[in-house]
Scaffold this active site. Structure first.
Site, PDB file in Angstrom:
ATOM      1  N   LYS A 115       4.002 -14.366  13.545  1.00 47.99           N
ATOM      2  CA  LYS A 115       3.173 -13.315  15.085  1.00 47.99           C
ATOM      3  C   LYS A 115       2.036 -13.838  15.141  1.00 47.99           C
ATOM      4  CE  LYS A 115       2.109  -9.515  15.687  1.00 47.99           C
ATOM      5  NZ  LYS A 115       0.991  -9.648  16.277  1.00 47.99           N
ATOM      6  N   GLY A 139      -3.178  -9.505   5.894  1.00 49.54           N
ATOM      7  CA  GLY A 139      -3.637  -7.996   7.327  1.00 49.54           C
ATOM      8  C   GLY A 139      -4.397  -6.726   6.978  1.00 49.54           C
ATOM      9  N   SER A 140      -4.612  -5.785   7.024  1.00 46.42           N
ATOM     10  CA  SER A 140      -4.996  -4.592   6.804  1.00 46.42           C
ATOM     11  C   SER A 140      -4.348  -3.519   5.897  1.00 46.42           C
ATOM     12  CB  SER A 140      -5.441  -3.863   8.159  1.00 46.42           C
ATOM     13  OG  SER A 140      -4.409  -3.366   8.981  1.00 46.42           O
ATOM     14  N   THR A 141      -5.028  -2.696   4.813  1.00 50.48           N
ATOM     15  CA  THR A 141      -4.114  -2.827   3.978  1.00 50.48           C
ATOM     16  C   THR A 141      -3.481  -1.982   4.524  1.00 50.48           C
ATOM     17  OG1 THR A 141      -5.776  -3.359   2.037  1.00 50.48           O
ATOM     18  CG2 THR A 141      -4.299  -1.260   1.513  1.00 50.48           C
ATOM     19  N   GLY A 182       0.111  -3.401   5.852  1.00 49.18           N
ATOM     20  CA  GLY A 182       0.288  -3.057   4.126  1.00 49.18           C
ATOM     21  C   GLY A 182       1.605  -2.527   4.182  1.00 49.18           C
ATOM     22  N   GLU A 241      -0.983 -10.055   1.931  1.00 44.62           N
ATOM     23  CA  GLU A 241      -2.261 -10.098   0.818  1.00 44.62           C
ATOM     24  C   GLU A 241      -3.096  -9.866   1.979  1.00 44.62           C
ATOM     25  OE1 GLU A 241      -5.599 -11.055   1.432  1.00 44.62           O
ATOM     26  OE2 GLU A 241      -5.355 -13.131   2.207  1.00 44.62           O
TER      27      GLU A 241
HETATM   28  P1  NAI Z   1      -4.136  -5.687  11.375  1.00 44.71           P
HETATM   29  O1  NAI Z   1      -3.801  -5.258  10.134  1.00 44.71           O
HETATM   30  O2  NAI Z   1      -3.641  -4.215  12.361  1.00 44.71           O
HETATM   31  O3  NAI Z   1      -3.458  -6.892  11.715  1.00 44.71           O
HETATM   32  C1  NAI Z   1      -2.813  -7.827  11.523  1.00 44.71           C
HETATM   33  C2  NAI Z   1      -1.363  -8.023  11.616  1.00 44.71           C
HETATM   34  O4  NAI Z   1      -0.677  -7.227  11.693  1.00 44.71           O
HETATM   35  C3  NAI Z   1      -1.488  -8.645  13.464  1.00 44.71           C
HETATM   36  O5  NAI Z   1      -0.764  -9.796  13.991  1.00 44.71           O
HETATM   37  C4  NAI Z   1      -1.210  -7.562  14.088  1.00 44.71           C
HETATM   38  O6  NAI Z   1      -0.046  -7.925  15.489  1.00 44.71           O
HETATM   39  C5  NAI Z   1      -0.413  -6.980  13.576  1.00 44.71           C
HETATM   40  N1  NAI Z   1       0.383  -5.154  12.832  1.00 44.71           N
HETATM   41  C6  NAI Z   1      -0.121  -4.299  13.011  1.00 44.71           C
HETATM   42  N2  NAI Z   1       0.942  -3.424  12.707  1.00 44.71           N
HETATM   43  C7  NAI Z   1       2.162  -3.661  12.445  1.00 44.71           C
HETATM   44  C8  NAI Z   1       2.889  -2.720  11.866  1.00 44.71           C
HETATM   45  N3  NAI Z   1       2.741  -2.134  11.844  1.00 44.71           N
HETATM   46  N4  NAI Z   1       3.876  -4.277  11.606  1.00 44.71           N
HETATM   47  C9  NAI Z   1       3.774  -5.484  11.544  1.00 44.71           C
HETATM   48  N5  NAI Z   1       2.699  -6.184  11.860  1.00 44.71           N
HETATM   49  C10 NAI Z   1       1.935  -5.288  12.314  1.00 44.71           C
HETATM   50  O7  NAI Z   1      -5.401  -6.159  11.069  1.00 44.71           O
HETATM   51  P2  NAI Z   1      -6.471  -5.483  12.742  1.00 44.71           P
HETATM   52  O8  NAI Z   1      -6.073  -3.953  13.054  1.00 44.71           O
HETATM   53  O9  NAI Z   1      -6.600  -6.525  13.685  1.00 44.71           O
HETATM   54  O10 NAI Z   1      -7.818  -5.276  11.699  1.00 44.71           O
HETATM   55  C11 NAI Z   1      -8.113  -4.016  11.327  1.00 44.71           C
HETATM   56  C12 NAI Z   1      -9.076  -4.490   9.995  1.00 44.71           C
HETATM   57  O11 NAI Z   1      -7.913  -4.822   9.097  1.00 44.71           O
HETATM   58  C13 NAI Z   1     -10.227  -5.148   9.895  1.00 44.71           C
HETATM   59  O12 NAI Z   1     -11.261  -4.571  10.167  1.00 44.71           O
HETATM   60  C14 NAI Z   1      -9.767  -5.429   8.504  1.00 44.71           C
HETATM   61  O13 NAI Z   1     -10.675  -4.659   7.478  1.00 44.71           O
HETATM   62  C15 NAI Z   1      -8.472  -5.417   8.036  1.00 44.71           C
HETATM   63  N6  NAI Z   1      -8.254  -7.322   7.827  1.00 44.71           N
HETATM   64  C16 NAI Z   1      -8.198  -7.787   7.362  1.00 44.71           C
HETATM   65  C17 NAI Z   1      -7.387  -8.639   6.821  1.00 44.71           C
HETATM   66  C18 NAI Z   1      -7.660  -9.983   6.000  1.00 44.71           C
HETATM   67  O14 NAI Z   1      -7.283 -11.105   6.031  1.00 44.71           O
HETATM   68  N7  NAI Z   1      -6.715  -9.436   4.476  1.00 44.71           N
HETATM   69  C19 NAI Z   1      -7.508  -9.846   8.159  1.00 44.71           C
HETATM   70  C20 NAI Z   1      -7.324  -8.377   9.520  1.00 44.71           C
HETATM   71  C21 NAI Z   1      -7.702  -7.811   9.708  1.00 44.71           C
END
Ligand code: NAI
Length: 797
Positions: A193, A245-247, A250, A267
């Protein structure tokens, strides 16, 4: 007339836009809206829902994309399951040919992919064209190699099965490649996804996979938001989740997968230090900062967002940095001379603005050069904060934007302690012209990747991933392949019989009871000394007939905390050369061998094992200690072949302090099989022996004492396994946890470790044959007793 020097000084670049026609044509063909890619075909969303994807540079819609629901996820998982056996059964070189084909097709479509990526995400075209997409092709080429090598290089391992992969928006296609390439190489199939902000290149990649002839069902792409992601995580027929994605998310995924047996790699975020020593090439370091925090608008998990500068050069460094900031061009990401494009979405821009206001309120000095910021759009200027307190929010939280927080240090020790003052541990960059200083600092940093005199270098041959709350697991290289493989014996292991032993019955130490005299009570073993349990209770250890054999201390949370503290103090152990640790382990093996008869009797008395079986267990324990003594100086790291004139050292580092919960079966051998590989690699452990049969472990106190095992390296707390496991799982200063016990206990450990995201290894309620060399010992134990740190070191002028 202006002089040439003046012209050069003021000369403005003319616009140099990349032609986006190719991408607009592709989008026009999908005007009616995209479907999901399931079983080799694009299919309409089962329930018809779609959402709009925006171009962040102009705020206009680019496409309509399907919102995945349970029915879509179900169809994708089913397709992946159907395809998995056949895909895994293909000879490796045939899987390799598919991966080569994907790499070649990506290269052929490089321009289209780059333009779509830039329009969807907002990253400058220079980055998508020169960094993201070439690295995508590189990942598929590299892993094509692993596909043909997996059988010989990973003997005994099997693919995990169906992998659910959830990726973020900051490197949309690159994150897909990091996840899909190793998964397919190892023989898994995938349901991926993409992020809701940036799903387009994943859909374009699906077209490429179709065109390249990838068998149906091997790769499935379901679009949607976090709710769709959660459906993949929760699907019972998914064997592994890989998430970037976000901690916070995670953590939620760690909790949701606890006890399900799903393999997991995370990660997550970072707050990576960028350390500049006074002997650094400051001009090069400034360019390093640009590549660290203003690359991809700072929306990079490993962005060097905390600048730490040696005090004597701080003012010069800040001056140079401010001058360089003024030359950064923020604007249309499709323009080839743009350095920074827009932020991906309004919600992220608001978040960045919020942090910048907070930084000002916290008293740090803010520097921005906003003169050339385009009007409108989601743009944010490069930003520098100086004088931020190390504990301030802007120095601790991941801002995920072009915001750098700078502070100073005086000595290398101070630099290391400031750098490690973070709950994260993803990456670090170290700048010094003195190689031994740079390496010495790198070795002490808690980070999965360290770049010396360089920044943000990536390659498919080099593992990437974090320490601490930056997650666990590696992506890339040999170390990354393990995330998509599982030892055959682990997969086939039968479930342990579910048993509910009666709770241990506590007796006050020194109290009145009809048990053997109190001086037979084995206390706890903490910091090399026998310690009275904090609660003042013991419990009786019985033989199979229920007769009391002896008393051991009933440890509680306080005892665990004391043991962790003692383990932390034994810092010298991890710093010893493997050769020195080997000497101690040989001595331990000899001392145990000398008392083997006594230990065999003890086992027979405790478990009712025959004399022969008990002797075999003790002998196996001795052999196992010899085995790991032999390995203590041989579980080497690697030098990855990533780039020319660059050594990349993949170092196997101990976790630090580990918690180990030992099994009831084979009470001596199980204990030895878990504790000894951990300490052989330089960890210190807090071990909880079998609650029912702890006497073989408590008898080891004297053997440990006489074998020169330094105080605090092995700490033993007897008591209820699952009560003590919870405290260990929740303890922030325990870096990794191994659990061998009933399924519900393992599940509880995984859940409780979500708070601080420690790496866990549980037996998933399955039986392990401790006597077998294939199951009870080997490199897999050493691999799990370490984490890989990759140190990048360029050389030459
Ligand atoms: P997020 O962690 O919500 O999104 C990343 C992915 O996870 C997206 O595909 C999202 O649809 C999916 N996702 C969201 N909630 C989920 C759940 N409960 N179960 C499974 N999948 C889920 O990150 P977001 O809201 O886009 O960004 C917020 C903050 O996260 C950023 O400001 C940054 O600090 C951090 N982040 C860190 C990343 C990294 O590469 N380590 C990448 C993106 C965001």
């Amino acid at each position: 007339m202006p002089r040439i020097a003046e012209i050069l000084d003021t000369m403005e670049y003319g616009p140099s836009p990349e032609d986006s026609g190719i991408a607009r044509d592709w989008l026009a063909r999908h005007e009616a809206g995209f479907g999901h890619f399931i079983d080799g075909k694009f299919v309409a969303p089962a329930e018809g829902g779609r959402f709009e994807v925006l171009n962040p540079a102009i705020g206009k819609p680019l496409a309509q994309v399907a919102q995945g629901t349970a029915k879509d996820v179900e169809a994708a998982v089913k397709a992946a399951r159907r395809a998995q056996k056949g895909w895994a059964a293909l000879p490796g070189h045939q899987r390799a040919r598919h991966l080569y084909a994907l790499a070649r097709h990506v290269q052929r479509r490089e321009r289209l992919l780059s333009v779509v990526e830039t329009m969807d995400n907002g990253k400058p075209i220079r980055e998508s064209r020169d960094i993201d997409i070439p690295l995508v092709a590189r990942h598929f080429y590299h892993h094509a190699g692993w596909a043909s090598l997996v059988e010989t290089e990973f003997p005994g391992y099997r693919p995990v099965g169906v992998c659910g992969q959830i990726i973020p928006w900051n490197f949309p296609l690159l994150m897909l490649a990091w996840k899909v390439a190793p998964a397919l190489a190892a023989g898994n199939t995938v349901v991926l996804k993409p992020a809701e902000f940036t799903p387009l290149t994943a859909l374009l990649f699906a077209e490429i996979a179709q065109e390249a002839g990838l068998p149906p069902g091997v790769l499935n792409i379901v679009t949607g938001d976090g709710a769709t992601g959660a459906l993949i995580v929760d699907h019972p027929d998914v064997d592994k989740i890989a998430f970037t994605g976000s901690t916070d998310v995670g953590r939620r995924i760690r909790e949701a997968t606890a006890g399900t047996g799903k393999k997991l790699s995370l990660e997550l975020g970072g707050k990576s230090p960028f350390i500049v020593f006074d002997d650094a090439d400051l001009d090069a370091a400034v360019e390093g900062v640009v590549d660290s925090i203003w690359f991809n608008q700072g929306q990079v998990c490993c962005a060097g967002s905390r600048l730490l500068v040696q005090e004597s050069v701080a003012d010069r460094m800040y001056d140079k940095l401010k001058r360089r900031m003024a030359t950064l061009r923020v604007g249309d990401p499709l323009d080839k001379s743009t350095d920074m494009g827009p932020i991906v979405a309004q919600v992220q821009l608001d978040r960045i603005k919020h942090y910048v206001e907070l930084g000002k309120a916290e008293g740090a000095a803010c520097w921005q050069d906003s003169a050339s910021l385009p009007k409108g759009g989601l743009y944010f200027p490069p930003t520098l904060f100086t004088g931020a307190e190390p504990a301030s929010t802007i120095a601790q939280d991941e801002i995920f934007g072009p915001v750098l927080t700078a502070s100073t240090f005086r000595t290398p020790d101070e630099a290391v302690s400031l750098a490690n003052n973070s709950r994260y541990g993803l990456a670090a960059s170290v700048w010094s012209e003195t190689v031994n200083q740079a390496l010495h600092v790198s070795a002490r940093l808690k980070a999965g990747v360290v770049w010396i005199n360089c920044a943000n270098m990536f390659d498919a041959a080099v593992g990437f991933g974090g320490y601490r709350e930056s997650g666990f697991g590696r992506e890339g290289g040999r170390e990354g392949m393990f995330e998509y493989l599982v030892p055959g014996w682990e997969k086939d292991a039968p479930a342990l019989k579910p048993e509910k032993p009666a709770p241990l019955s506590a007796v006050p130490l020194g109290g009145e009871h009809d048990l053997p005299s109190i001086d037979r009570t084995a206390k706890l073993y903490v910091g090399g000394k026998q310690a009275r349990p904090d609660g003042g209770y013991s419990y009786g250890v019985t033989d199979p007939k229920g007769r009391v054999l002896g008393q051991v201390g009933l440890g509680n949370r306080k005892d665990i905390r004391n043991a962790v503290e003692a383990a932390h103090k034994a810092t010298g152990w991890g710093g010893l050369a493997g050769h020195n640790r080997a000497q101690v382990l040989y001595f331990l093996a000899e001392n145990l061998a000398a008392r083997s008869e006594e230990f065999a009797h003890r086992l027979t008395a405790m478990t009712g094992a025959t004399a022969r079986a008990a002797t075999a267990e003790v002998e196996a324990a001795v052999r196992r200690i010899f085995f790991y003594a032999g390995f203590a100086d041989k579980y080497d790291g690697q030098v990855h072949d990533a780039r020319a004139r660059q050594v990349t050292l993949a170092m196997n580092e101990p976790w630090g302090v580990m918690g180990i919960l030992c099994p009831d079966e084979a009470p001596l051998l199980g204990f030895v099989s878990l504790v000894v590989p951990a300490i052989a690699m330089g960890n210190r452990v807090v071990a909880v022996p079998s609650p029912r049969h702890p006497l073989a472990a408590t008898d080891l106190y004297q053997v440990l004492d006489t074998s020169d095992v330094p105080d605090g390296v092995v700490n033993i707390v007897t008591g209820e396994r699952d009560v003590l496991a919870k405290t260990l799982a929740e303890h922030d200063d325990v870096a990794a946890l191994w659990y061998a016990g009933p399924a519900d206990g393992g599940a509880a450990v995984e859940k409780a470790s979500a708070g601080n995201l420690k790496a866990t290894w549980t037996n998933q309620g399955r039986r392990r044959d401790w006597l077998s060399d294939a199951e009870g010992q080997g490199r897999d134990y050493l691999r799990r007793a370490t984490q890989v740190k990759n140190i990048w070191l360029p050389y030459g002028e």
